[in-house]
Design an enzyme around this catalytic site. Structure first.
Site, short mmCIF file in Angstrom:
data_model
loop_
_atom_site.label_atom_id
_atom_site.label_comp_id
_atom_site.label_asym_id
_atom_site.label_seq_id
_atom_site.Cartn_x
_atom_site.Cartn_y
_atom_site.Cartn_z
N LYS A 1 0.84 -1.21 0.00
CA LYS A 1 0.00 0.00 0.00
C LYS A 1 0.87 1.25 0.00
CE LYS A 1 -3.82 -2.19 2.29
NZ LYS A 1 -4.25 -2.74 3.57
N GLN B 1 -5.74 -2.18 9.39
CA GLN B 1 -5.46 -3.43 8.71
C GLN B 1 -6.06 -4.61 9.49
OE1 GLN B 1 -3.91 -3.76 5.70
NE2 GLN B 1 -4.18 -5.97 5.79
N ASP C 1 -12.01 2.01 3.49
CA ASP C 1 -12.31 0.59 3.27
C ASP C 1 -13.79 0.40 2.93
OD1 ASP C 1 -10.32 -1.39 3.39
OD2 ASP C 1 -10.06 -1.11 5.55
#
Ligand code: GUN
Length: 302
Positions: A53, A97, A120
């Site tokens: 990322k 995460q 997300d």
């Protein structure tokens, strides 16, 4: 032989779009979008994702800020960090995460992120907006899969789509996005009766169950489009011999390395039946990060 839907090439196209969007902001005198990534504990796969990322952010000009916390971090400390990031005007997107270490409640963390910074798309507010068909931040993997299908001219109207898997991250939002595009959608899962027959009805089959090689060639309708979201590591020689029976190259990799990545679909078998298939790796995997960075730009632009 089916066409291979090249996810890496499409991710590159999406990332180029994000890079241009970031440049356009800068041309208007605005700062670069900022993405905060929170990594708790030391799950090796999570460390790899987070590294990928950061590299992708650098490529498109997004500022990425990593926050690493110890595996035994109390939930209240994680809450406090999320609150701080919610209030930070330089942070446009927040990603916690997953999976979180045992003892931490991931739903509590995800619900605490401001919906405007929820890149997300996992917050109930954003999930509700998706359910209503309204704009909001949407989960990265299904959004990017829809973009891949659109790029390849797959007309979803009236199509029979089967989504195999009912996760909040992929299966459920994917089904809603397909429905929004007028597909006739079935969500199938581990308890679906006669799963092979249900899958065989699909003009579009999306597999997102996390079971290596579960979908056999005989489960696929001739001419179907197959999107394989699974990324599984196969270490069992018996399983490898079964699922790579028509893929000598994969079997070779397995034999030399003792493990190999594979999707939920038996790619070699699918290639002989379907009209188009995403490979693993190089299919949906690279698209997820591209979707995340597109969401970060969207969050920054408000
Ligand atoms: N872990 C694996 N995939 C994901 C994802 O899409 N988002 C987050 N936050 N964690 C993940």
């Amino acid at each position: 032989m089916a066409t291979i839907l090249d996810g890496k090439a499409h991710a590159d196209r999406m990332l180029e779009g994000v890079r241009q969007g970031v440049e356009a902001r800068r041309a208007r005198g605005l700062r670069a979008p900022g993405l905060a990534v929170v990594l708790v504990g030391d799950d090796p796969a999570s460390h790899v994702y987070v590294r990928n990322k950061s590299a992708a952010c650098a490529r498109v000009g997004i500022t990425s800020i990593e926050h690493r916390l110890a595996a035994d971090t109390p939930q209240t400390d994680l809450d406090a960090l999320i609150d701080r990031l919610n209030a930070d005007p330089d942070v446009d997107g927040i990603l916690v995460q997953l999976p979180l270490p045992k003892g931490l409640d991931s739903k509590r963390a995800l619900h605490r992120i401001s919906p405007a910074k929820d890149v997300d798309g996992f917050h109930p507010m954003n999930q509700g907006l998706l359910l209503e068909g309204l704009p909001g931040l949407r989960p990265c993997t299904p959004t990017a899969c829809m973009s891949l299908l659109a790029h390849h001219g797959v007309d979803l109207k009236g199509l029979r789509a089967v989504v195999l898997g009912r996760s909040e991250i992929v299966g459920k939002p994917m089904a809603l996005m397909l429905l929004e595009q007028h597909a006739t959608v079935t969500i199938a899962h581990s308890r679906t009766k006669d799963l092979p027959a249900v899958c065989r009805e699909a003009d579009l089959l999306v597999a997102a169950v996390g079971r290596p090689g579960m979908v056999e060639g005989s489960w696929i309708k001739p001419g179907a489009v197959v999107v394989d979201v699974g990324i599984n590591r196969v270490e069992d020689p018996g399983l490898a011999a079964r699922i790579f029976a028509c893929e000598p190259k994969k079997l070779e990799i397995f034999q030399s390395k003792g493990a190999v990545l594979c999707g939920d679909v038996r790619f070699g078998e699918a290639m002989q039946v379907a009209s188009a298939v995403t490979p693993v790796p190089g299919g949906v995997g690279p698209l997820t990060i591209a979707g995340l960075l597109a969401n970060t730009l969207q969050a920054a632009n408000g």
